[in-house]
Design a protein around this motif. Structure first.
Motif, PDB file in Angstrom:
ATOM      1  N   GLY A  69       0.814  -1.267  -0.012  1.00 54.62           N
ATOM      2  CA  GLY A  69       0.067   0.058   0.015  1.00 54.62           C
ATOM      3  C   GLY A  69       0.746   1.055   0.281  1.00 54.62           C
ATOM      4  O   GLY A  69       0.473   2.402  -0.701  1.00 54.62           O
ATOM      5  N   PHE A  73       0.416   3.929  -3.037  1.00 53.16           N
ATOM      6  CA  PHE A  73      -0.178   5.272  -2.681  1.00 53.16           C
ATOM      7  C   PHE A  73       0.849   6.365  -2.547  1.00 53.16           C
ATOM      8  O   PHE A  73       0.637   7.625  -2.665  1.00 53.16           O
ATOM      9  N   ASP A  85      -4.663  11.574  -2.729  1.00 58.59           N
ATOM     10  CA  ASP A  85      -4.370  10.164  -1.994  1.00 58.59           C
ATOM     11  C   ASP A  85      -5.051   9.982  -0.913  1.00 58.59           C
ATOM     12  O   ASP A  85      -5.616   8.930  -0.694  1.00 58.59           O
ATOM     13  N   THR A  89      -7.408   6.841   0.362  1.00 54.72           N
ATOM     14  CA  THR A  89      -7.055   5.721   1.490  1.00 54.72           C
ATOM     15  C   THR A  89      -8.032   5.692   2.520  1.00 54.72           C
ATOM     16  O   THR A  89      -8.302   4.556   2.996  1.00 54.72           O
ATOM     17  N   PHE A 127      -4.552  -0.441   2.507  1.00 55.49           N
ATOM     18  CA  PHE A 127      -4.957   0.953   2.568  1.00 55.49           C
ATOM     19  C   PHE A 127      -4.330   1.565   3.649  1.00 55.49           C
ATOM     20  O   PHE A 127      -4.074   2.900   3.838  1.00 55.49           O
ATOM     21  N   GLY A 130      -0.988   3.048   2.749  1.00 59.46           N
ATOM     22  CA  GLY A 130      -1.364   4.192   1.933  1.00 59.46           C
ATOM     23  C   GLY A 130      -1.547   5.473   2.764  1.00 59.46           C
ATOM     24  O   GLY A 130      -1.028   6.568   2.579  1.00 59.46           O
ATOM     25  N   GLU A 131      -2.028   5.191   3.845  1.00 59.23           N
ATOM     26  CA  GLU A 131      -2.653   6.199   4.529  1.00 59.23           C
ATOM     27  C   GLU A 131      -1.563   7.202   5.353  1.00 59.23           C
ATOM     28  O   GLU A 131      -1.741   8.491   5.203  1.00 59.23           O
TER      29      GLU A 131
END
Length: 445
Positions: A69, A73, A85, A89, A127, A130-131
């Motif tokens: 992730g 991202f 982005d 996420t 996710f 990516g956060e």
């Protein structure tokens, strides 16, 4: 350009990442702190400790997907911007976490229940990775220089706050429905509550503007074609591997609290009920929040590197005594002393996380910052994420005489000591970053 004053845009950026990181931790804590409940729901009957390890192992497997992730991202955040982005996420993370509530049980579909659980955890992991890739840079790029340390601690403290909130929510549900009710059906309601912080974070992010630092990158035409790949090219790859070593130790720090303090408090010789264990653990997460805030603020005066090196030495010395205090007080049913030990562990293990958002943001150039922060953060998982294997191995083969048959207190203390050594070496090999500008010069090295 970098912001010179604390504005409404700064407040939005900080709130966004605080709540987003809270959601990540909220999901994590729900899995780890009610692992005994999930073991009964999703797995066949067996040894309670072994079943709990299986749930913790399933989470280890899922966090291994966080680097994926971060790669996806983080690269996207360096190309299209941090704000877009983050909207993607938080929607994915909130829905994937809540999806856990819809899983079938072992009684209904057999081992397929556990398989589906792992698949949902993988989705959450992607996710979640990516956060923080775009989230940490977003918050730091909106923060004026003099506020960096404090805001870094506040943002990172969102993780501990999420853990505390989850522990309170779980204890509340146990109080309302009873342990039997939670095992039968109310565990689904607990996971549904993850939608609340996701909605708040999404609302804030829709009202945000892109960071001035990334706008500056676009204005100077510095947007990279392959920011993630550039991390592994000279002269940046040495920086990346130094960060990876440091973050490996940091993940050992984190899970010494989040994964194993609940397990220590919930298994013999601890005499605590699940509800009391949750309460004692929640005190540790409150202290963790305060520790991250304090550490981040202090680093603005002492320096990120110097403060971490001092902390690593202190952690190495205090690990075994503080976990001994935890297991001894839990076995005696002494809630006050157990709470004190839990709070000490919270401060020790989570304090140094207070500089992570700003330290990693200062380590990487603006045009590759989302990739560097995200993948650098997640790189610690490659070795650090297998904590659920290391501790049982130490428990079963190295420290049988020091651990008790159904508890892993000493093995967890050793995990933290190893983490302290790795954190110390990792920071020693890197530079002091205090004073680094977050904007990127036109000339690229």
């Amino acid at each position: 350009m970098e912001p010179q004053s604390f504005s409404s845009d700064t407040a939005k950026a900080v709130t966004s990442q605080f709540v987003g990181f809270l959601l990540d931790s909220y999901d994590l804590t729900m899995i780890l702190s009610i692992a005994p409940v999930l073991a009964k729901v999703l797995l066949p009957p067996e040894s309670p400790l072994l079943s709990t390890f299986n749930i913790i192992l399933s989470y280890s497997l899922t966090i291994i997907f966080r680097p994926l992730g971060s790669a996806i991202f983080g690269n996207l955040g360096d190309k299209i911007g941090r704000r877009a982005d983050l909207i993607i996420t938080v929607i994915g993370l909130g829905l994937a976490s809540a999806l856990t509530s819809a899983l079938p049980t072992y009684t209904q579909v057999g081992i397929l229940a556990f398989i589906l659980f792992v698949l949902v955890r993988i989705l959450v992991g992607v996710f979640a990775g990516g956060e923080y890739s775009a989230g940490h840079p977003f918050a730091m790029e909106w923060t004026p220089y003099k506020w960096r340390g404090l805001i870094s601690g506040l943002v990172q403290g969102g993780f501990s706050f999420g853990a505390a909130l989850a522990a309170v929510v779980e204890a509340t549900f146990i109080g309302i429905y009873g342990l039997k009710g939670v095992e039968d059906y109310a565990w689904r309601y607990i996971f549904l509550t993850a939608l609340a912080p996701a909605v708040v974070a999404l609302a804030v992010r829709l009202a945000m503007k892109e960071t001035p630092v990334f706008e500056d990158v676009k204005k100077k035409n510095l947007v990279r074609r392959t920011p993630l790949v550039d991390l592994f090219r000279k002269p940046y790859r040495r920086d990346f591997f130094q960060v990876m070593l440091y973050m490996t130790g940091m993940f050992f720090f984190a899970y010494s609290l989040f994964a194993f303090v609940p397990a220590i408090l919930e298994h013999q010789p601890s005499t605590f009920s699940l509800g009391i264990a949750e309460t004692v653990y929640s005190y540790g997460t409150y202290a963790a929040f305060a520790g991250a805030l304090f550490f981040g603020a202090l680093s603005q005066y002492v320096g990120r590197r110097r403060l971490t090196l001092i902390w690593a030495v202190l952690t190495l010395l205090l690990s075994a005594p503080v976990y001994y205090l935890l297991i001894t007080s839990a076995s005696q049913g002494n809630v006050l002393l157990a709470s004190l030990a839990s709070m000490m562990i919270g401060v020790i293990t989570q304090g140094p996380w207070g500089i992570i958002p700003i330290y990693l943001s200062e380590r990487f150039k603006a045009s590759m910052r989302a990739s560097g922060v995200g993948f650098g953060y997640s790189s610690g998982i490659f070795l650090g994420g297998w904590f659920s294997i290391y501790v049982p191995l130490m428990h079963n083969y190295l420290f049988k005489g020091l651990d008790t048959p159904n508890n892993v207190w000493f093995s967890t203390a050793v995990l933290l000591m190893i983490g302290a050594i790795l954190v110390g070496i990792g920071q020693y090999l890197g530079p002091e970053t205090l004073g680094t500008r977050l904007v990127e010069e036109t000339q690229r090295v």
